[in-house]
Design an enzyme around this catalytic site. Structure first.
Site, mmCIF file in Angstrom:
data_model
loop_
_atom_site.group_PDB
_atom_site.id
_atom_site.type_symbol
_atom_site.label_atom_id
_atom_site.label_comp_id
_atom_site.label_asym_id
_atom_site.label_seq_id
_atom_site.Cartn_x
_atom_site.Cartn_y
_atom_site.Cartn_z
ATOM 1 N N ARG A 6 11.640 -6.871 4.765
ATOM 2 C CA ARG A 6 11.594 -5.442 5.066
ATOM 3 C C ARG A 6 12.088 -5.168 6.477
ATOM 4 O O ARG A 6 12.454 -4.040 6.802
ATOM 5 C CB ARG A 6 10.134 -4.960 4.938
ATOM 6 C CG ARG A 6 9.954 -3.473 5.134
ATOM 7 C CD ARG A 6 8.536 -3.051 4.828
ATOM 8 N NE ARG A 6 7.635 -3.266 5.957
ATOM 9 C CZ ARG A 6 6.354 -2.941 5.948
ATOM 10 N NH1 ARG A 6 5.803 -2.419 4.868
ATOM 11 N NH2 ARG A 6 5.593 -3.152 7.003
ATOM 12 N N ARG A 24 -9.030 0.915 9.438
ATOM 13 C CA ARG A 24 -8.507 -0.403 9.768
ATOM 14 C C ARG A 24 -9.458 -1.216 10.635
ATOM 15 O O ARG A 24 -9.139 -2.344 10.992
ATOM 16 C CB ARG A 24 -7.218 -0.205 10.521
ATOM 17 C CG ARG A 24 -6.043 -0.993 9.928
ATOM 18 C CD ARG A 24 -4.887 -0.687 10.808
ATOM 19 N NE ARG A 24 -3.661 -1.310 10.541
ATOM 20 C CZ ARG A 24 -2.639 -0.774 9.891
ATOM 21 N NH1 ARG A 24 -2.760 0.378 9.295
ATOM 22 N NH2 ARG A 24 -1.499 -1.405 9.833
ATOM 23 N N LYS A 37 0.825 -1.214 0.000
ATOM 24 C CA LYS A 37 0.000 0.000 0.000
ATOM 25 C C LYS A 37 0.858 1.262 0.000
ATOM 26 O O LYS A 37 0.605 2.188 -0.754
ATOM 27 C CB LYS A 37 -0.911 0.045 1.244
ATOM 28 C CG LYS A 37 -1.823 -1.147 1.394
ATOM 29 C CD LYS A 37 -2.751 -0.998 2.602
ATOM 30 C CE LYS A 37 -2.058 -0.986 3.950
ATOM 31 N NZ LYS A 37 -1.455 -2.282 4.345
ATOM 32 N N ARG A 56 0.453 -8.959 13.760
ATOM 33 C CA ARG A 56 -0.169 -7.993 12.842
ATOM 34 C C ARG A 56 -1.061 -8.676 11.821
ATOM 35 O O ARG A 56 -2.117 -8.149 11.453
ATOM 36 C CB ARG A 56 0.900 -7.122 12.192
ATOM 37 C CG ARG A 56 1.443 -6.093 13.193
ATOM 38 C CD ARG A 56 2.763 -5.497 12.775
ATOM 39 N NE ARG A 56 2.655 -4.764 11.540
ATOM 40 C CZ ARG A 56 3.588 -4.773 10.591
ATOM 41 N NH1 ARG A 56 4.680 -5.497 10.735
ATOM 42 N NH2 ARG A 56 3.414 -4.064 9.511
ATOM 43 N N ARG A 81 12.323 -1.471 11.448
ATOM 44 C CA ARG A 81 10.979 -1.298 11.989
ATOM 45 C C ARG A 81 10.768 -2.269 13.124
ATOM 46 O O ARG A 81 10.849 -3.476 12.945
ATOM 47 C CB ARG A 81 9.929 -1.519 10.888
ATOM 48 C CG ARG A 81 9.378 -0.206 10.355
ATOM 49 C CD ARG A 81 8.296 -0.424 9.348
ATOM 50 N NE ARG A 81 7.023 -0.805 9.955
ATOM 51 C CZ ARG A 81 5.858 -0.673 9.345
ATOM 52 N NH1 ARG A 81 5.806 -0.181 8.127
ATOM 53 N NH2 ARG A 81 4.751 -1.047 9.945
#
Ligand code: AMP
Length: 184
Positions: A127, A88, A13, A142, A131
């Site tokens: 990724r 969300r 996204k 998540r 983070r």
């Protein structure tokens, strides 16, 4: 145009929203980026949301909706925006619809990017540098939160006849074309 880019964590996204900013000439509005900035700058909001964000859980609907309401009031968002990471929950979707209705506005397009779980996990693990919430255990949380709380948002917009689904597997350019086709 007010566009919602929807999908699970790792669907792409953010990548697509950033590309579409130029194509559509409207800004990205990423609630996740806004929270990360607040944390980086140690603002009161950042302090408030840090622990919950690091855990992979969702920030409360009220906090998110207030932040979005304040943001879309700014001049740079007057001609529309690309939402990434919001709404969300169904409660957020309802609150957002009510907020827009008060302003005489509406969601023009909702595009759901579909990517299977195993591919999401591979992408997120890759990724996962820098983070706090891209570690394997947080990714699991998540994805579970997505299934439980966020996936019903798609049904909410489908019931309103506003949702399009696209295949989220492919090159960045291919996926961008699918989004542009879906919102034509
Ligand atoms: P994201 O960058 O969109 O994956 O968001 C990262 C984290 O920020 C999420 O795991 C949540 O903790 C928080 N967050 C971002 N957007 C929302 C939202 N709309 N509602 C609740 N929490 C959010």
């Amino acid at each position: 145009m007010r566009l919602i880019l929807f999908g699970p964590p790792g669907a792409g996204k953010g990548t697509q929203a950033k590309l579409l900013e130029e194509k559509l000439n409207i800004p990205q509005l990423s609630t996740g980026d806004m929270f990360r900035n607040a944390i980086k700058n140690q603002t009161p909001l950042g302090v408030k949301v840090k622990a919950i964000m690091d855990s992979g859980q969702l920030v409360s609907d009220e906090v998110v909706v207030d932040m979005v309401a304040e943001t879309i009031d700014k001049a740079e968002f007057a001609n529309g925006y690309i939402l990434d990471g919001f709404p969300r929950t169904v409660a957020q979707s309802e609150a957002f619809d009510a907020l827009l209705e008060k302003r005489g506005e509406k969601v023009d397009a909702f595009v759901a990017m579909e990517v299977p779980d195993d591919e999401l996990i591979t992408r997120l693990v890759n990724r996962g540098q820098g983070r706090e919430d891209d570690t394997p255990d947080k990714i699991k949380v998540r994805l579970a939160v997505y299934q439980d709380e966020t996936a019903p948002v798609l049904a909410y917009y489908e019931a309103k006849g506003r949702a399009k689904r696209i295949n989220g597997i492919g090159s960045i350019e291919e996926i961008q074309s699918r989004i542009l086709e879906a919102i034509k």
